[in-house]
Write a protein that holds these residues in place. Sequence first.
Motif, PDB file in Angstrom:
ATOM      1  N   PRO A   1       0.767   9.943   0.568  1.00 34.44           N
ATOM      2  CA  PRO A   1       0.173   8.615   0.405  1.00 34.44           C
ATOM      3  C   PRO A   1       0.392   7.767   1.653  1.00 34.44           C
ATOM      4  O   PRO A   1       1.355   7.955   2.392  1.00 34.44           O
ATOM      5  CB  PRO A   1       0.913   8.020  -0.784  1.00 34.44           C
ATOM      6  CG  PRO A   1       1.775   9.077  -1.332  1.00 34.44           C
ATOM      7  CD  PRO A   1       1.835  10.194  -0.352  1.00 34.44           C
ATOM      8  N   ALA A   2      -0.485   6.813   1.878  1.00 33.30           N
ATOM      9  CA  ALA A   2      -0.322   5.873   2.981  1.00 33.30           C
ATOM     10  C   ALA A   2       0.828   4.928   2.660  1.00 33.30           C
ATOM     11  O   ALA A   2       1.319   4.876   1.527  1.00 33.30           O
ATOM     12  CB  ALA A   2      -1.622   5.093   3.181  1.00 33.30           C
ATOM     13  N   LEU A   3       1.270   4.165   3.646  1.00 33.78           N
ATOM     14  CA  LEU A   3       2.384   3.243   3.438  1.00 33.78           C
ATOM     15  C   LEU A   3       2.096   2.183   2.385  1.00 33.78           C
ATOM     16  O   LEU A   3       3.009   1.699   1.726  1.00 33.78           O
ATOM     17  CB  LEU A   3       2.769   2.571   4.760  1.00 33.78           C
ATOM     18  CG  LEU A   3       3.369   3.504   5.812  1.00 33.78           C
ATOM     19  CD1 LEU A   3       3.608   2.754   7.106  1.00 33.78           C
ATOM     20  CD2 LEU A   3       4.650   4.136   5.320  1.00 33.78           C
ATOM     21  N   ASP A   4       0.837   1.845   2.201  1.00 29.41           N
ATOM     22  CA  ASP A   4       0.493   0.850   1.186  1.00 29.41           C
ATOM     23  C   ASP A   4       0.337   1.469  -0.203  1.00 29.41           C
ATOM     24  O   ASP A   4      -0.013   0.789  -1.155  1.00 29.41           O
ATOM     25  CB  ASP A   4      -0.767   0.090   1.569  1.00 29.41           C
ATOM     26  CG  ASP A   4      -1.994   0.976   1.648  1.00 29.41           C
ATOM     27  OD1 ASP A   4      -1.898   2.191   1.392  1.00 29.41           O
ATOM     28  OD2 ASP A   4      -3.071   0.446   1.984  1.00 29.41           O
ATOM     29  N   GLY A   5       0.593   2.771  -0.319  1.00 27.47           N
ATOM     30  CA  GLY A   5       0.550   3.455  -1.602  1.00 27.47           C
ATOM     31  C   GLY A   5      -0.782   4.076  -1.948  1.00 27.47           C
ATOM     32  O   GLY A   5      -0.893   4.783  -2.946  1.00 27.47           O
ATOM     33  N   THR A   6      -1.813   3.838  -1.174  1.00 30.23           N
ATOM     34  CA  THR A   6      -3.117   4.417  -1.463  1.00 30.23           C
ATOM     35  C   THR A   6      -3.149   5.883  -1.048  1.00 30.23           C
ATOM     36  O   THR A   6      -2.428   6.300  -0.149  1.00 30.23           O
ATOM     37  CB  THR A   6      -4.245   3.665  -0.728  1.00 30.23           C
ATOM     38  OG1 THR A   6      -4.001   3.742   0.676  1.00 30.23           O
ATOM     39  CG2 THR A   6      -4.308   2.211  -1.164  1.00 30.23           C
ATOM     40  N   ILE A   7      -3.957   6.637  -1.712  1.00 26.09           N
ATOM     41  CA  ILE A   7      -4.132   8.046  -1.391  1.00 26.09           C
ATOM     42  C   ILE A   7      -5.358   8.159  -0.485  1.00 26.09           C
ATOM     43  O   ILE A   7      -6.434   7.669  -0.825  1.00 26.09           O
ATOM     44  CB  ILE A   7      -4.355   8.894  -2.664  1.00 26.09           C
ATOM     45  CG1 ILE A   7      -3.199   8.728  -3.634  1.00 26.09           C
ATOM     46  CG2 ILE A   7      -4.586  10.359  -2.311  1.00 26.09           C
ATOM     47  CD1 ILE A   7      -1.878   9.277  -3.128  1.00 26.09           C
ATOM     48  N   PRO A   8      -5.194   8.787   0.695  1.00 22.68           N
ATOM     49  CA  PRO A   8      -6.351   8.907   1.592  1.00 22.68           C
ATOM     50  C   PRO A   8      -7.408   9.825   0.995  1.00 22.68           C
ATOM     51  O   PRO A   8      -7.104  10.701   0.198  1.00 22.68           O
ATOM     52  CB  PRO A   8      -5.744   9.522   2.861  1.00 22.68           C
ATOM     53  CG  PRO A   8      -4.494  10.185   2.419  1.00 22.68           C
ATOM     54  CD  PRO A   8      -4.002   9.423   1.226  1.00 22.68           C
TER      55      PRO A   8
END
Length: 105
Positions: A8-15
């Motif tokens: 996951p990205a640092l903001d919690g979203t999945i690319p």
Amino acid sequence: MTAVPVQPALDGTIPPPASDYETWLEEIRPAFAEAARSCREFACWHIKVDRKLPDPPKPKTQWGSAMHHFANEGLLEPASFTTTRDGSAVRTWRGTRAARQGRAA
């Protein structure tokens, strides 16, 4: 074949899932064609960051491959080198004369 875990990205979203190399190359081509027409010198990561381009399936090697692919097509040519924050050198590029005149895409 084993599945590769998605970080996951640092903001919690999945690319979004990585596309194949050729599809990715066509996604980023307009950004580099525009940069080639601009008559300015740039490093690959300048365009990546400015245009918020997606990473290729293999980011460690395929950004460089893309730049050489565009150079082989006559869109870009090597210009010089610049340094990154950690002091390593990276190649800079500029549009070919044909690209600057709008004859290469």
